[in-house]
Design a protein around this motif. Structure first.
Motif, PDB file in Angstrom:
ATOM      1  N   ALA A 235     -24.849  14.558 -32.742  1.00 13.20           N
ATOM      2  CA  ALA A 235     -26.044  14.590 -32.870  1.00 13.20           C
ATOM      3  C   ALA A 235     -27.222  13.885 -31.715  1.00 13.20           C
ATOM      4  O   ALA A 235     -28.151  14.066 -31.758  1.00 13.20           O
ATOM      5  N   VAL A 279     -22.399  15.701 -42.678  1.00 13.07           N
ATOM      6  CA  VAL A 279     -23.402  16.262 -42.385  1.00 13.07           C
ATOM      7  C   VAL A 279     -23.993  14.415 -43.538  1.00 13.07           C
ATOM      8  O   VAL A 279     -23.847  15.002 -44.559  1.00 13.07           O
ATOM      9  N   PRO A 280     -25.134  14.902 -42.957  1.00 12.61           N
ATOM     10  CA  PRO A 280     -25.638  13.539 -44.030  1.00 12.61           C
ATOM     11  C   PRO A 280     -26.534  14.719 -45.429  1.00 12.61           C
ATOM     12  O   PRO A 280     -27.826  14.519 -45.349  1.00 12.61           O
ATOM     13  N   ASP A 281     -25.743  15.213 -45.901  1.00 16.10           N
ATOM     14  CA  ASP A 281     -26.280  15.581 -46.961  1.00 16.10           C
ATOM     15  C   ASP A 281     -25.256  15.945 -48.099  1.00 16.10           C
ATOM     16  O   ASP A 281     -24.232  16.595 -47.723  1.00 16.10           O
TER      17      ASP A 281
ATOM     18  N   ALA B 216     -24.073   9.650 -42.769  1.00 14.72           N
ATOM     19  CA  ALA B 216     -23.628  11.222 -42.809  1.00 14.72           C
ATOM     20  C   ALA B 216     -22.267  10.895 -43.485  1.00 14.72           C
ATOM     21  O   ALA B 216     -21.606  12.061 -44.983  1.00 14.72           O
ATOM     22  N   SER B 260     -29.013  14.718 -37.037  1.00 16.70           N
ATOM     23  CA  SER B 260     -28.073  15.509 -37.283  1.00 16.70           C
ATOM     24  C   SER B 260     -27.894  17.098 -36.217  1.00 16.70           C
ATOM     25  O   SER B 260     -28.878  17.303 -35.903  1.00 16.70           O
ATOM     26  N   THR B 262     -26.937  19.777 -37.784  1.00 17.97           N
ATOM     27  CA  THR B 262     -27.365  20.762 -38.322  1.00 17.97           C
ATOM     28  C   THR B 262     -28.911  21.192 -38.856  1.00 17.97           C
ATOM     29  O   THR B 262     -29.711  19.705 -38.484  1.00 17.97           O
ATOM     30  N   LYS B 265     -34.256  20.708 -35.549  1.00 22.28           N
ATOM     31  CA  LYS B 265     -34.020  19.376 -35.207  1.00 22.28           C
ATOM     32  C   LYS B 265     -35.654  18.706 -35.308  1.00 22.28           C
ATOM     33  O   LYS B 265     -36.856  18.657 -34.894  1.00 22.28           O
TER      34      LYS B 265
END
Ligand SMILES: Nc1ncnc2c1ncn2[C@@H]1O[C@H](COP(=O)(O)OP(=O)(O)OP(=O)(O)O)[C@@H](O)[C@H]1O
Ligand SMILES: Nc1ncnc2c1ncn2[C@@H]1O[C@H](COP(=O)(O)OP(=O)(O)O)[C@@H](O)[C@H]1O
Ligand code: SF4
Ligand code: SF4
Ligand SMILES: [Mg+2]
Ligand SMILES: [Mg+2]
Lengths: 340, 321
Positions: A235, A279-281, B216, B260, B262, B265
């Motif tokens: 990231a 994943v931060p979700d 995360a 992140s 995913t 961006k």
């Protein structure tokens, strides 16, 4: 500082670095009675180019050879084999892999390294002024007064203001983020055209990290510095680097445009690496990583694909053939895999 | 037994005496955790996460003092127990996996023997039963039983961390406290360990307090989330509430600064200033010197608690969006 930013010579489109067949083999457990025939293949036939002012991310798991690669490129350690053609437009293209003596000292003005833990690379008993001015002193550049001016300029550039309040402090009197800024100032004071940044933000907290990342990105584009940005964090690489190279046990297995690789990773190792990133979700649930546990030893490894023991799609062909060469697959993507 | 949450922390406060002065590392923390639930505690280094974990287990160092507050496990206040009684709770009821635990394995003893030794201190079972138990535990954490008889240096980092987890699970605790258990590990190994925790927790209906600075990771392991800043819990809610509708400006800042791999961006936000100096905390809301929403009031008085159902945060000017 502008000199490095605008290459003026005629061979302007030559890359800053052209790395060919770079290797580092460390002796493994030689003894007095046995001649050493066992080597750790820490970096094994690495090839890539880095453009002037470009940021290339080098990512991969711990121990895969990132730091060793970086150290060879700034000649903190000597390569076992290979060429590194360096050309920042200020002089003749030079193979720096084998430089010695005066030309090597001259090269060090152009290439600097920033480390993960600025504590380790700073003498606790030297003031911030001495720390930042050290490369000038080593290179014997400027009078004391000149150096003071330069250090003040650098402090302002990396956001440590007002500069005079920092000059005569000691490293332990600064926060982690401030120390990393000092390390950046020290690396940039000789106006390098190439910087290896080895996990420069991995010890920093998120709230401070973004500021340092931003600073490095701004300096890279403003001063036209080419970066090799080493990180295990994909990231972070995404935000710092236009291209990334994925390393696995001493080999680059995939290299190309960052967004392209993140969108459609081709090598099974890159795919595993990406799918393992949390994943931060909380509403997303990631699929389990499809990769086996085994590892290849780095000591005299077999000729077959380095990833073979862990590869979920390996077949007999992979077992009996040599490690696959890097080949163009996507628009900008090169992949080293028979089945990608 | 029922009627109480498994763990209820009330106004817990712990100070360290240092030569430079007093550090209030845990400042009036209140939390509760239901059986089988996992609580993610997130915050940046030095905010007091590990100190809170140590205080819960009464393992704080000598220069630390619990000044007030309660730690209720099934309604029993651990703070008021004698050291003797407390010992029967550690490992048996509450177990821990610490930040540097994998380095705590003794290099000169086989790993299996170290686990048996830990078991012996908490159980009177026969030796052979313990050996069998270690085999079961290895299976539980996905380690090959062949490794029971091997030494720590023969284990990789991820394997050592699994062995430590096996040790923590030995007495089937009700609550496991994991303090940054994967911080030193590579992402692929981290993925395996996080999944292990998830599976084991389900299998044993165990509660977990999971501590990390990584938003995360917290998003992946937590049912409920507590955000810590300068010794205080500043926001608390279900993982979905905290991540999707954060109230506190600090939580928002943390999330927008987090890169992140995913999705689109997005621009990374930069939070100004430095983390607070624990010896000289800002007045009023400790976050005020760095907060984009701060008003005069924030520097003068401690902020009130804003509640949106069970989700809450301490803030004078909670931004609406
Ligand atoms: N001086 C040395 N002598 C012997 N082996 C070494 C030496 N330096 C590095 N190695 C070995 O070379 C390999 C690559 O190490 P390197 O430090 O480059 O990894 P890295 O990718 O930077 O890892 P990390 O992410 O942990 O920093 C490892 O197996 C390491 O143990
Ligand atoms: N043994 C100790 N003695 C004195 N101060 C300490 C000690 N351990 C931690 N602290 C201080 O307490 C605060 C919280 O630390 P810690 O709980 O380790 O934070 P975190 O785990 O969130 O990084 C910090 O200011 C730290 O410097
Ligand atoms: S070459 Fe074969 S073993 Fe290597 S990564 Fe590709 S499929 Fe896997
Ligand atoms: S109380 Fe004030 S300073 Fe603190 S977070 Fe809320 S708005 Fe910001
Ligand atoms: Mg390294
Ligand atoms: Mg900690």
């Amino acid at each position: 500082m502008a000199a490095a930013a605008q290459p003026t010579s005629s061979n302007e489109d030559r890359p800053l670095l052209q790395v060919e067949g770079l290797r580092k083999h460390f002796p493994a457990g030689a003894s007095r009675f046995r001649r050493n025939e066992r080597f750790i293949h820490a970096v094994d036939d690495v090839n890539f180019t880095l453009g002037r002012g470009e940021s290339l991310g080098l990512v991969g798991e711990s121990g895969c050879g990132k730091t060793t690669t970086g150290k060879m490129l700034v000649r903190l350690i000597d390569p076992t084999d290979g060429h590194v053609i360096f050309d920042d437009g200020t002089g003749e293209p030079t193979d720096i892999a084998t430089l010695r003596g005066k030309p090597l000292k001259e090269f060090r003005k152009h290439a600097q390294m920033i480390f993960q833990d600025p504590y380790e690379s700073m003498n606790p008993r030297r003031t911030i002024f001495d720390t930042i001015a050290e490369p000038l002193q080593v290179q014997d550049i400027g009078t004391l007064v000149d150096r003071l001016d330069r250090v003040m300029e650098m402090l302002a550039l990396v956001g440590l203001t007002p500069p005079r309040t920092f000059l005569f402090r000691y490293p332990h009197e600064l926060s982690g983020g401030q120390r990393q800024r000092v390390a950046i100032a020290r690396a940039l004071i000789v106006e390098p055209s190439f910087v290896v940044a080895d996990e420069p933000t991995s010890m920093l907290d998120v709230s401070v990290r973004t500021g340092v990342m931003q600073l490095m990105a701004d300096l890279a584009s403003g001063l036209g510095i080419g970066y090799l940005y080493i990180t295990h964090d994909l990231a972070v690489a995404r935000y710092m680097c236009s291209r990334i190279a994925v390393m696995y046990l001493g080999k680059i297995v995939e290299i190309g445009d960052t967004e392209e690789i993140l969108r459609s990773p081709q090598h099974p190792y890159t795919q595993a690496l990406l799918s393992a990133v949390p994943v931060p979700d909380p509403t997303v649930s990631r699929e389990a990583v499809k990769i086996k546990g085994g590892v290849t030893t780095l000591i005299n490894p077999p000729a077959q694909c380095r990833f073979y023991p862990r590869c979920p799609i390996a077949d007999d062909y992979c077992e009996t053939n040599d490690h696959p060469p890097l080949e163009r697959k996507g628009q900008e993507q090169e992949v080293s895999c028979y089945k990608a | 037994m029922s009627g109480y949450p498994l763990l209820a922390v009330e106004d817990l406060t712990m100070h360290y005496q240092t030569r430079a002065g007093e550090v209030c590392a845990v400042d009036g923390v209140s939390l509760s955790l239901e059986r089988g639930q996992s609580l993610g505690l997130v915050g940046e280094s030095g905010c007091g996460k590990s100190s809170l974990a140590l205080a819960l287990l009464r393992l704080q160092p000598e220069n630390a003092q619990i000044l007030r507050g309660k730690v209720l496990l099934d309604g029993v206040d651990l703070v008021s127990l004698s050291e003797e009684e407390m010992r029967t709770y550690r490992w048996n009821r509450i177990a821990m996996v610490f930040q540097s635990a994998m380095n705590a394995l003794d290099p000169v003893y086989r790993v299996g023997d170290q686990i048996i030794e830990a078991l012996e201190q908490h159980s009177n079972a026969a030796r052979q039963d313990m050996v069998d138990r270690v085999g079961e535990l290895y299976k539980l954490v996905n380690l090959s039983p062949n490794f029971i008889q091997r030494y720590p240096h023969e284990y990789s980092g991820g394997m050592k961390q699994r062995a430590i987890i096996a040790m923590a699970l030995a007495c089937e605790p009700d609550l496991i406290i994991a303090d940054e258990p994967t911080t030193a590990l590579d992402v692929i190994v981290q993925d395996h360990i996080l999944r292990e925790f998830g599976n084991i927790r389900k299998e044993l209906n165990m509660s977990m307090l999971y501590i990390s600075h990584d938003m995360a990771v917290i998003a992946e392991v937590s049912d409920v989330v507590a955000v810590m800043y300068a010794g205080k819990i500043v926001e608390y809610g279900t993982a979905e509430e905290v991540f999707n509708k954060p109230i506190h400006p600090y939580t928002r800042a943390l999330m927008s600064a987090f890169p992140s791999v995913t999705g689109e961006k997005h621009e990374l936000a930069t939070l100004g200033g430095e983390p607070p100096n624990p010896l000289d905390l800002p007045s009023g809301c400790h976050f005020h010197p760095r907060c984009p929403f701060a008003t005069d009031m924030c520097a003068e008085q401690e902020p009130p608690t804003v509640r949106r159902g069970d989700h809450w945060a301490d803030c004078w000017n909670p931004p609406e969006d």
